[in-house]
Design a protein around this motif. Structure first.
Motif, short mmCIF file in Angstrom:
data_model
loop_
_atom_site.label_atom_id
_atom_site.label_comp_id
_atom_site.label_asym_id
_atom_site.label_seq_id
_atom_site.Cartn_x
_atom_site.Cartn_y
_atom_site.Cartn_z
N TRP A 142 7.78 -36.77 -56.86
CA TRP A 142 6.75 -37.44 -56.04
C TRP A 142 7.36 -38.64 -55.33
CZ3 TRP A 142 1.72 -39.84 -58.52
CH2 TRP A 142 0.83 -40.19 -57.50
N ASN A 143 8.15 -39.43 -56.03
CA ASN A 143 8.80 -40.59 -55.44
C ASN A 143 9.72 -40.17 -54.29
OD1 ASN A 143 9.57 -43.21 -54.97
ND2 ASN A 143 10.84 -43.39 -56.78
N LEU A 144 10.48 -39.10 -54.50
CA LEU A 144 11.37 -38.61 -53.45
C LEU A 144 10.56 -38.14 -52.23
CD1 LEU A 144 14.35 -37.97 -52.72
CD2 LEU A 144 13.89 -35.65 -53.53
N ALA A 145 9.46 -37.45 -52.47
CA ALA A 145 8.63 -36.96 -51.36
C ALA A 145 8.00 -38.12 -50.58
CB ALA A 145 7.54 -36.03 -51.89
N VAL A 146 7.53 -39.13 -51.30
CA VAL A 146 6.92 -40.30 -50.64
C VAL A 146 7.98 -41.04 -49.84
CG1 VAL A 146 5.86 -42.56 -51.06
CG2 VAL A 146 5.01 -40.54 -52.26
N THR A 147 9.16 -41.22 -50.43
CA THR A 147 10.26 -41.90 -49.74
C THR A 147 10.63 -41.14 -48.47
OG1 THR A 147 11.09 -42.78 -51.83
CG2 THR A 147 12.64 -42.70 -50.00
N ALA A 148 10.72 -39.83 -48.57
CA ALA A 148 11.04 -39.01 -47.39
C ALA A 148 9.97 -39.17 -46.31
CB ALA A 148 11.18 -37.54 -47.79
N ALA A 149 8.70 -39.18 -46.71
CA ALA A 149 7.61 -39.34 -45.74
C ALA A 149 7.67 -40.71 -45.07
CB ALA A 149 6.26 -39.14 -46.43
N ILE A 150 7.98 -41.74 -45.83
CA ILE A 150 8.07 -43.09 -45.26
C ILE A 150 9.22 -43.16 -44.27
CG2 ILE A 150 8.64 -45.50 -45.80
CD1 ILE A 150 7.02 -45.11 -48.43
N PHE A 151 10.40 -42.66 -44.66
CA PHE A 151 11.55 -42.68 -43.74
C PHE A 151 11.27 -41.84 -42.49
CE2 PHE A 151 14.56 -43.73 -47.40
CZ PHE A 151 14.79 -45.02 -46.96
N ARG A 152 10.63 -40.69 -42.67
CA ARG A 152 10.33 -39.83 -41.52
C ARG A 152 9.45 -40.54 -40.52
NH1 ARG A 152 6.20 -37.03 -39.92
NH2 ARG A 152 4.99 -37.32 -41.81
N GLN A 153 8.40 -41.18 -41.01
CA GLN A 153 7.48 -41.86 -40.10
C GLN A 153 8.09 -43.11 -39.49
OE1 GLN A 153 3.47 -42.28 -41.74
NE2 GLN A 153 3.84 -40.47 -42.99
#
Length: 191
Positions: A142-153
């Motif tokens: 979940w942390n990795l997915a959230v981090t990826a979403a933050i970096f993507r945006q």
């Protein structure tokens, strides 16, 4: 000041907001930074000496700062840095605080292995709670997915680009944490 930041943090964790929604308030920087360090110290201190735990927690935060600044500078979006790093640190802190009670159940086994590494030769003797391990892995994914979403945006990159940056960030953080832990251990004589 803190209520809007907490609200957005929870919305980011639910993939309903992004770093652009995080409050732009310089007064949040220090408390969020300290919360992120504290959350990680609470995990590391269960199996490591306090100096090593603090050094590793600070290195973890520094690694996120380094990757975030580098990415946004490369994309010429440094104006998004403050909201992005605060979003990353706040979400990571929340998920790490959730990890603390789970890690408490795993820490005794890790301390046993540290005292007798030969235990790894007989994994059936190690009694790791299965449900706890699953929940810890779930929080990490979940942390990795959230981090990826933050970096993507934050960097205006595609979905897979966000995942790639999150994986690079995880690698950089891992290297810095390992180095700082080794350095702290060497400075204190392994104590």
């Amino acid at each position: 000041m803190f209520a809007p930041a907490l609200n957005v943090t929870l919305r980011i964790l639910a993939f309903r907001a992004g770093p652009q929604d995080f409050p732009y308030d310089a007064r949040l920087n220090r408390p969020i930074l300290l919360l992120a360090i504290l959350a990680n110290v609470l995990v590391f201190a269960q199996v490591l000496p306090m100096l090593a735990s603090v050094a590793m927690a600070a290195a973890l935060v520094f690694g996120l700062v380094l990757v975030t600044r580098s990415l946004l500078r490369t994309r010429d979006l440094l104006n998004r840095y403050e909201q992005t790093i605060n979003a990353l640190l706040a979400t990571t802190a929340v998920l790490t605080f959730l990890l603390v009670p789970l890690f408490t159940q795993v820490a005794p086994v890790l301390r046993e292995i540290a005292q007798d590494p030969k235990l790894l030769e007989n994994p059936e003797k190690l009694q790791l709670p299965g449900g706890v391990s699953f929940l810890m892995n779930l929080l990490n994914v979940w942390n990795l997915a959230v981090t990826a979403a933050i970096f993507r945006q934050a960097a205006n990159i595609p979905f897979w680009g966000g995942i790639l940056v999150a994986l690079v960030a995880a690698f950089v953080v891992l290297m810095l944490v390992a180095f700082s832990g080794s350095l702290a251990s060497a400075l204190t004589g392994g104590a």
